[in-house]
Write an enzyme that holds these catalytic residues in place. Structure first.
Site, mmCIF file in Angstrom:
data_model
loop_
_atom_site.group_PDB
_atom_site.id
_atom_site.type_symbol
_atom_site.label_atom_id
_atom_site.label_comp_id
_atom_site.label_asym_id
_atom_site.label_seq_id
_atom_site.Cartn_x
_atom_site.Cartn_y
_atom_site.Cartn_z
ATOM 1 C CB CYS A 130 -4.778 55.626 15.334
ATOM 2 S SG CYS A 130 -4.312 56.596 13.756
ATOM 3 C CG HIS A 243 -9.020 58.074 14.463
ATOM 4 N ND1 HIS A 243 -8.701 59.581 14.415
ATOM 5 C CD2 HIS A 243 -7.885 57.701 14.051
ATOM 6 C CE1 HIS A 243 -7.335 59.793 13.762
ATOM 7 N NE2 HIS A 243 -6.864 58.328 13.630
HETATM 8 O O1 25A Z 1 6.461 65.442 11.292
HETATM 9 P P1 25A Z 1 7.530 64.499 11.455
HETATM 10 O O2 25A Z 1 8.561 64.887 10.438
HETATM 11 O O3 25A Z 1 7.208 63.057 11.192
HETATM 12 O O4 25A Z 1 8.241 64.600 12.749
HETATM 13 C C1 25A Z 1 7.544 64.089 14.033
HETATM 14 C C2 25A Z 1 8.385 63.973 15.100
HETATM 15 O O5 25A Z 1 9.902 63.281 14.807
HETATM 16 C C3 25A Z 1 10.942 64.038 14.673
HETATM 17 C C4 25A Z 1 10.554 65.474 14.704
HETATM 18 O O6 25A Z 1 11.189 66.224 15.377
HETATM 19 C C5 25A Z 1 9.119 65.206 15.620
HETATM 20 O O7 25A Z 1 9.412 65.250 16.879
HETATM 21 N N1 25A Z 1 11.717 63.682 13.642
HETATM 22 C C6 25A Z 1 11.677 64.061 12.459
HETATM 23 N N2 25A Z 1 12.614 63.632 11.480
HETATM 24 C C7 25A Z 1 13.504 63.323 12.359
HETATM 25 C C8 25A Z 1 14.919 62.822 12.437
HETATM 26 N N3 25A Z 1 15.509 62.687 11.419
HETATM 27 C C9 25A Z 1 13.155 63.267 13.897
HETATM 28 N N4 25A Z 1 13.632 62.922 15.344
HETATM 29 C C10 25A Z 1 15.057 62.628 14.955
HETATM 30 N N5 25A Z 1 15.413 62.471 13.659
HETATM 31 P P2 25A Z 1 11.308 67.695 14.727
HETATM 32 O O8 25A Z 1 12.450 68.475 15.689
HETATM 33 O O9 25A Z 1 11.847 67.512 13.350
HETATM 34 O O10 25A Z 1 9.979 68.284 14.865
HETATM 35 C C11 25A Z 1 9.577 69.067 15.777
HETATM 36 C C12 25A Z 1 8.106 69.628 15.486
HETATM 37 O O11 25A Z 1 7.965 70.044 13.976
HETATM 38 C C13 25A Z 1 6.793 69.384 13.392
HETATM 39 N N6 25A Z 1 7.102 68.952 12.258
HETATM 40 C C14 25A Z 1 8.011 68.003 11.882
HETATM 41 N N7 25A Z 1 7.896 67.949 10.588
HETATM 42 C C15 25A Z 1 7.041 68.983 10.136
HETATM 43 C C16 25A Z 1 6.599 69.689 11.335
HETATM 44 N N8 25A Z 1 5.774 70.638 11.158
HETATM 45 C C17 25A Z 1 5.312 71.117 9.858
HETATM 46 N N9 25A Z 1 5.814 70.518 8.865
HETATM 47 C C18 25A Z 1 6.894 69.657 8.691
HETATM 48 N N10 25A Z 1 7.246 69.073 7.668
HETATM 49 C C19 25A Z 1 6.451 68.322 14.420
HETATM 50 O O12 25A Z 1 5.200 67.905 14.041
HETATM 51 C C20 25A Z 1 6.996 68.560 15.816
HETATM 52 O O13 25A Z 1 6.018 69.343 16.515
HETATM 53 P P3 25A Z 1 4.455 66.325 14.627
HETATM 54 O O14 25A Z 1 5.074 66.115 15.282
HETATM 55 O O15 25A Z 1 3.024 66.898 15.236
HETATM 56 O O16 25A Z 1 4.657 65.325 13.792
HETATM 57 C C21 25A Z 1 3.907 64.571 13.106
HETATM 58 C C22 25A Z 1 4.463 63.222 13.000
HETATM 59 O O17 25A Z 1 4.076 62.349 14.194
HETATM 60 C C23 25A Z 1 3.447 61.046 13.539
HETATM 61 N N11 25A Z 1 2.227 60.510 13.996
HETATM 62 C C24 25A Z 1 1.509 61.874 14.728
HETATM 63 N N12 25A Z 1 0.398 61.190 14.899
HETATM 64 C C25 25A Z 1 0.381 60.064 14.699
HETATM 65 C C26 25A Z 1 1.647 59.477 14.167
HETATM 66 N N13 25A Z 1 2.114 58.590 13.944
HETATM 67 C C27 25A Z 1 1.160 57.506 14.133
HETATM 68 N N14 25A Z 1 -0.188 57.730 14.489
HETATM 69 C C28 25A Z 1 -0.660 58.607 15.060
HETATM 70 N N15 25A Z 1 -1.646 58.908 15.542
HETATM 71 C C29 25A Z 1 3.603 61.148 12.080
HETATM 72 O O18 25A Z 1 4.899 60.650 11.766
HETATM 73 C C30 25A Z 1 3.528 62.425 11.929
HETATM 74 O O19 25A Z 1 4.132 62.788 10.579
HETATM 75 O O1 L14 Z 2 0.019 55.401 12.117
HETATM 76 O O2 L14 Z 2 -4.028 60.235 10.351
HETATM 77 O O3 L14 Z 2 0.395 54.748 10.031
HETATM 78 O O4 L14 Z 2 -2.679 60.987 8.890
HETATM 79 C C1 L14 Z 2 -0.314 57.554 9.378
HETATM 80 C C2 L14 Z 2 -1.285 58.642 9.071
HETATM 81 C C3 L14 Z 2 -1.646 57.153 11.467
HETATM 82 C C4 L14 Z 2 -2.745 58.259 10.937
HETATM 83 C C5 L14 Z 2 -0.117 55.477 10.838
HETATM 84 C C6 L14 Z 2 -2.964 60.196 9.680
HETATM 85 C C7 L14 Z 2 -0.766 56.391 10.356
HETATM 86 C C8 L14 Z 2 -1.889 59.158 10.040
#
Ligand code: 25A
Ligand code: L14
Length: 347
Positions: A130, A243
């Site tokens: 990002c 950001h």
């Molecule tokens: O947080 P995760 O684990 O990375 O999960 C993100 C999404 O991926 C899915 C997950 O579904 C969610 O939709 N996912 C994870 N593992 C998966 C798998 N094996 C998978 N899909 C398929 N197969 P979910 O059903 O596991 O999650 C539903 C909700 O729960 C929140 N959540 C997930 N893990 C959590 C958690 N909450 C608390 N503690 C945990 N350990 C999840 O929150 C969702 O609402 P979140 O989505 O907001 O996820 C944040 C992830 O999204 C990525 N991300 C966010 N912003 C950016 C970004 N990546 C790049 N740039 C950004 N600006 C990051 O990977 C962040 O970790």
């Molecule tokens: O896309 O703000 O590699 O914690 C993972 C960490 C995006 C930002 C990425 C954060 C990042 C993120």
């Protein structure tokens, strides 16, 4: 464009995944069908899409048959494991995680900057970090006009970058402070409410964080120029969305602040918001929910021969993640680049 494609959003329940669904719908992406995938724990739940809802399905290795494009935002390990299966099935992946960005087989694309890189894709295309996206979209016109020798950037990053759990942590800790409770730290190592953490992602052997080195390496890859020197400091601030970045650039030739304002006001994906007399400058609160990278505080760096200072703000969930990924998908359709020629590149 006819509505003929089948599109998947992987990680559809997440902060970015939900925004991807919203963006696909808002921009009228030519999809006949959109499918939502997440982990087993969310299977069966519903996510909004347009005026309706999609039932979330569990992501498995064999779900990609018949899907044209899959946009992933499910974290690095999920992308690492599942994206090769998608490409093997002929489904083109646009991946928002850091897993594939520096892989030589994968283009790293900001559509306003290097759309031509899409042409040689092998089925997995990476969406940059990002902080890199919003910086590069504003710097590319300067790079093209006068060259860039060196970039020094400091970021002020919102908690939504960490997804839903970052947003919840700032909310909860803010309430805790006002209610005289000890704020609990679950997501970040220290309290983020009313604080600043000079720490995003993990620390590396060189004492930089991974987030900082992503900015360094991704910037060079997107510009296709290893000679540009880049150094970064990334900080987390108690802001929900958007950001901000202070960017100092040393240019090859002189560019005045006025020339820079004119140049950037014509640049795609950029909005110049810069009038010191009227106290106009970009801020996260106002960039949230919008599509552009806002640039202001444009000044000549008086400490060197050829240099500029800029202040760049964008919505990290939109241009920093969901919007850029959907724009890549649009560009793939426009350039007729769907399908995977060699399905075994990542197997
Ligand atoms: O947080 P995760 O684990 O990375 O999960 C993100 C999404 O991926 C899915 C997950 O579904 C969610 O939709 N996912 C994870 N593992 C998966 C798998 N094996 C998978 N899909 C398929 N197969 P979910 O059903 O596991 O999650 C539903 C909700 O729960 C929140 N959540 C997930 N893990 C959590 C958690 N909450 C608390 N503690 C945990 N350990 C999840 O929150 C969702 O609402 P979140 O989505 O907001 O996820 C944040 C992830 O999204 C990525 N991300 C966010 N912003 C950016 C970004 N990546 C790049 N740039 C950004 N600006 C990051 O990977 C962040 O970790
Ligand atoms: O896309 O703000 O590699 O914690 C993972 C960490 C995006 C930002 C990425 C954060 C990042 C993120």
């Amino acid at each position: 464009m006819s509505k003929s494609l089948t599109v998947a959003v992987v990680g559809a329940t997440g902060a970015v995944g939900r925004e991807m669904l919203k963006t696909l719908h808002e921009r009228n992406f030519p999809a006949a069908e959109v499918r939502a995938f997440a982990s087993a724990r969310s299977a069966g739940s519903k996510v909004p899409y347009g005026s309706g809802e999609l039932v979330v399905q569990e992501l498995k290795e064999d779900v990609f048959d018949g899907i044209d494009i899959a946009i992933f935002s499910a974290g690095g390990s999920t992308s690492q494991r599942f994206a090769p299966h998608a490409a093997h099935a002929g489904c083109v992946v646009v991946d928002n995680s850091a897993a594939w960005r520096m892989d030589e087989r994968c283009p790293l694309v900001v559509p306003e900057v290097n759309p031509q890189a899409l042409a040689d894709h092998n089925g997995i295309i990476a969406n940059p970090n990002c902080s890199t996206i919003q910086m590069i979209v504003a710097l590319k016109p300067i790079y093209d006009a006068v060259g860039i020798k060196r970039i020094v950037v400091s970021t002020y990053q919102a908690v939504s970058g960490t997804g839903q759990k970052g947003i919840e942590e700032l909310e909860r800790q803010t309430r805790d402070v006002f209610n005289l409770r000890d704020p609990e730290c679950k997501t970040y190592p220290y309290q983020i409410a009313f604080n600043i953490l000079p720490h995003i992602d993990v620390f590396l052997d060189n004492d930089y964080t991974k987030e900082e080195m992503k900015m360094v390496n991704e910037t060079k890859k997107i510009l296709g120029d290893d000679s540009v020197r880049v150094t970064a400091t990334c900080a987390r601030v108690p802001v929900f969305y958007g950001h901000a970045e202070s960017v100092n650039v040393e240019t090859g030739k002189k560019m005045t602040a006025k020339e820079c304002r004119v140049l950037l006001s014509q640049a795609p994906g950029v909005k110049v918001f810069d009038n010191p007399r009227e106290k106009l400058y970009p801020m996260p609160l106002y960039a949230a929910g919008t599509d552009e990278a806002f640039v202001g505080r444009i000044r000549e760096d008086e400490s060197i021969e050829n240099g500029l200072n800029l202040w760049i703000v964008a919505d990290n969930i939109r241009k920093g993640a969901a919007l850029n990924a959907v724009q890549i998908a649009e560009e793939l359709v426009r350039r007729d680049l769907l399908g995977v020629k060699d399905r075994n590149v990542f197997m």
